[in-house]
Design a protein around this motif. Structure first.
Motif, mmCIF file in Angstrom:
data_model
loop_
_atom_site.group_PDB
_atom_site.id
_atom_site.type_symbol
_atom_site.label_atom_id
_atom_site.label_comp_id
_atom_site.label_asym_id
_atom_site.label_seq_id
_atom_site.Cartn_x
_atom_site.Cartn_y
_atom_site.Cartn_z
ATOM 1 N N GLN A 9 -5.739 -24.112 16.088
ATOM 2 C CA GLN A 9 -4.798 -24.838 15.265
ATOM 3 C C GLN A 9 -3.371 -24.441 15.616
ATOM 4 O OE1 GLN A 9 -6.071 -23.849 11.344
ATOM 5 N NE2 GLN A 9 -7.772 -25.296 11.387
ATOM 6 N N LEU A 10 -2.451 -25.322 15.357
ATOM 7 C CA LEU A 10 -1.050 -25.066 15.672
ATOM 8 C C LEU A 10 -0.316 -24.336 14.550
ATOM 9 C CD1 LEU A 10 -0.123 -28.467 17.329
ATOM 10 C CD2 LEU A 10 -0.598 -26.299 18.458
ATOM 11 N N THR A 11 -0.904 -24.313 13.370
ATOM 12 C CA THR A 11 -0.270 -23.642 12.238
ATOM 13 C C THR A 11 -1.159 -22.523 11.727
ATOM 14 O OG1 THR A 11 -1.257 -25.199 10.685
ATOM 15 C CG2 THR A 11 0.938 -25.726 11.512
ATOM 16 N N THR A 12 -0.560 -21.629 11.005
ATOM 17 C CA THR A 12 -1.286 -20.488 10.455
ATOM 18 C C THR A 12 -2.148 -20.940 9.281
ATOM 19 O OG1 THR A 12 0.585 -19.109 11.047
ATOM 20 C CG2 THR A 12 -1.019 -18.167 9.533
ATOM 21 N N VAL A 13 -3.360 -20.398 9.213
ATOM 22 C CA VAL A 13 -4.301 -20.727 8.156
ATOM 23 C C VAL A 13 -4.756 -19.419 7.522
ATOM 24 C CG1 VAL A 13 -6.554 -21.760 7.654
ATOM 25 C CG2 VAL A 13 -5.096 -22.747 9.413
ATOM 26 N N THR A 14 -4.888 -19.406 6.207
ATOM 27 C CA THR A 14 -5.387 -18.225 5.526
ATOM 28 C C THR A 14 -6.871 -18.073 5.818
ATOM 29 O OG1 THR A 14 -3.788 -18.602 3.772
ATOM 30 C CG2 THR A 14 -5.597 -17.099 3.295
ATOM 31 N N ARG A 15 -7.263 -16.866 6.205
ATOM 32 C CA ARG A 15 -8.661 -16.612 6.551
ATOM 33 C C ARG A 15 -9.196 -15.461 5.711
ATOM 34 N NH1 ARG A 15 -6.349 -18.553 11.145
ATOM 35 N NH2 ARG A 15 -7.604 -19.947 12.394
ATOM 36 N N ASP A 16 -10.486 -15.473 5.470
ATOM 37 C CA ASP A 16 -11.145 -14.392 4.737
ATOM 38 C C ASP A 16 -11.508 -13.298 5.733
ATOM 39 O OD1 ASP A 16 -12.487 -12.807 2.966
ATOM 40 O OD2 ASP A 16 -14.229 -14.139 2.757
ATOM 41 N N MET A 17 -10.771 -12.200 5.704
ATOM 42 C CA MET A 17 -10.982 -11.113 6.666
ATOM 43 C C MET A 17 -12.330 -10.425 6.458
ATOM 44 S SD MET A 17 -8.727 -11.145 8.893
ATOM 45 C CE MET A 17 -9.249 -9.666 9.715
ATOM 46 N N ASN A 18 -12.829 -10.391 5.228
ATOM 47 C CA ASN A 18 -14.150 -9.789 5.005
ATOM 48 C C ASN A 18 -15.235 -10.584 5.724
ATOM 49 O OD1 ASN A 18 -13.204 -7.669 3.400
ATOM 50 N ND2 ASN A 18 -13.210 -8.977 1.575
ATOM 51 N N LYS A 19 -15.115 -11.904 5.689
ATOM 52 C CA LYS A 19 -16.083 -12.751 6.387
ATOM 53 C C LYS A 19 -15.943 -12.584 7.899
ATOM 54 C CE LYS A 19 -17.496 -17.541 6.927
ATOM 55 N NZ LYS A 19 -17.111 -18.928 6.729
ATOM 56 N N TYR A 78 6.964 -27.761 26.542
ATOM 57 C CA TYR A 78 5.497 -27.800 26.604
ATOM 58 C C TYR A 78 4.916 -26.463 26.144
ATOM 59 C CZ TYR A 78 0.807 -27.730 28.533
ATOM 60 O OH TYR A 78 -0.550 -27.588 28.685
ATOM 61 N N TYR A 79 5.458 -25.366 26.644
ATOM 62 C CA TYR A 79 4.946 -24.051 26.273
ATOM 63 C C TYR A 79 5.254 -23.703 24.818
ATOM 64 C CZ TYR A 79 3.141 -22.740 30.786
ATOM 65 O OH TYR A 79 2.371 -22.661 31.911
ATOM 66 N N GLU A 80 6.333 -24.222 24.275
ATOM 67 C CA GLU A 80 6.648 -23.995 22.869
ATOM 68 C C GLU A 80 5.675 -24.724 21.952
ATOM 69 O OE1 GLU A 80 10.700 -25.115 22.259
ATOM 70 O OE2 GLU A 80 11.472 -23.369 23.330
ATOM 71 N N LYS A 81 5.146 -25.848 22.407
ATOM 72 C CA LYS A 81 4.232 -26.639 21.585
ATOM 73 C C LYS A 81 2.797 -26.126 21.626
ATOM 74 C CE LYS A 81 6.882 -30.883 21.837
ATOM 75 N NZ LYS A 81 6.925 -32.270 22.304
ATOM 76 N N LEU A 82 2.472 -25.261 22.560
ATOM 77 C CA LEU A 82 1.127 -24.702 22.626
ATOM 78 C C LEU A 82 0.867 -23.816 21.414
ATOM 79 C CD1 LEU A 82 0.871 -23.613 26.374
ATOM 80 C CD2 LEU A 82 -0.347 -25.482 25.269
ATOM 81 N N PRO A 83 -0.396 -23.655 21.014
ATOM 82 C CA PRO A 83 -0.696 -22.733 19.915
ATOM 83 C C PRO A 83 -0.289 -21.317 20.298
ATOM 84 C CG PRO A 83 -2.642 -24.016 20.514
ATOM 85 C CD PRO A 83 -1.590 -24.318 21.520
ATOM 86 N N LYS A 84 0.093 -20.547 19.310
ATOM 87 C CA LYS A 84 0.481 -19.161 19.553
ATOM 88 C C LYS A 84 -0.726 -18.359 20.023
ATOM 89 C CE LYS A 84 4.580 -20.027 18.156
ATOM 90 N NZ LYS A 84 5.358 -20.690 19.133
ATOM 91 N N ALA A 89 -6.488 -16.418 19.945
ATOM 92 C CA ALA A 89 -7.391 -15.272 19.894
ATOM 93 C C ALA A 89 -8.295 -15.335 18.668
ATOM 94 C CB ALA A 89 -6.591 -13.974 19.901
ATOM 95 N N VAL A 90 -7.756 -15.716 17.531
ATOM 96 C CA VAL A 90 -8.570 -15.850 16.314
ATOM 97 C C VAL A 90 -9.619 -16.934 16.508
ATOM 98 C CG1 VAL A 90 -8.526 -16.554 13.890
ATOM 99 C CG2 VAL A 90 -6.836 -14.939 14.736
ATOM 100 N N SER A 91 -9.226 -18.039 17.101
ATOM 101 C CA SER A 91 -10.163 -19.127 17.356
ATOM 102 C C SER A 91 -11.295 -18.674 18.284
ATOM 103 C CB SER A 91 -9.420 -20.315 17.969
ATOM 104 O OG SER A 91 -10.306 -21.330 18.337
#
Length: 110
Positions: A9-19, A78-84, A89-91
């Motif tokens: 994803q291109l934006t930050t999403v809240t994730r459950d770290m325990n899961k 182009y490089y600015e539009k890529l996901p961070k 890494a999370v994906s």
């Protein structure tokens, strides 16, 4: 994995770290795996960008020849539009595409 073809994803999403930490059994170990992979991806992206921008480098000492280069701007955008790198890494971690090992755990198992 090629970071350009990532489905992150291109934006930050809240994730459950325990899961997320169920696979490793430790939240901090999970974060270390993700952060090390993120650093690897970030290094790859930086090398690729520098390689592409090197083509436009001017080795002249004349400051009057400085001008706006559209191709260089497009490459940078182009490089600015890529996901961070962190999101990629999370994906990868969530999709089980990262191989990791903990030498301390392996040592204790023997």
């Amino acid at each position: 994995m090629d970071y350009r073809k990532s489905n992150a994803q291109l934006t930050t999403v809240t994730r459950d770290m325990n899961k997320m930490s169920e696979e490793t059994g430790n939240v901090y170990e999970t974060l270390m795996v993700i952060s090390k992979r993120s650093n690897q991806i970030s290094g790859e992206m930086k090398k690729d960008l520098e390689k592409k921008l090197q083509e436009f480098a001017s080795f002249n000492d004349n400051l009057e020849e400085v001008f706006e280069n559209r191709e260089q701007i497009e490459i940078s955008r182009y490089y600015e539009k890529l996901p961070k790198a962190t999101l990629i890494a999370v994906s990868e971690f969530e999709d089980n595409k990262i191989f990791y090992k903990n030498p301390v755990k392996e040592k204790n198992n023997f």
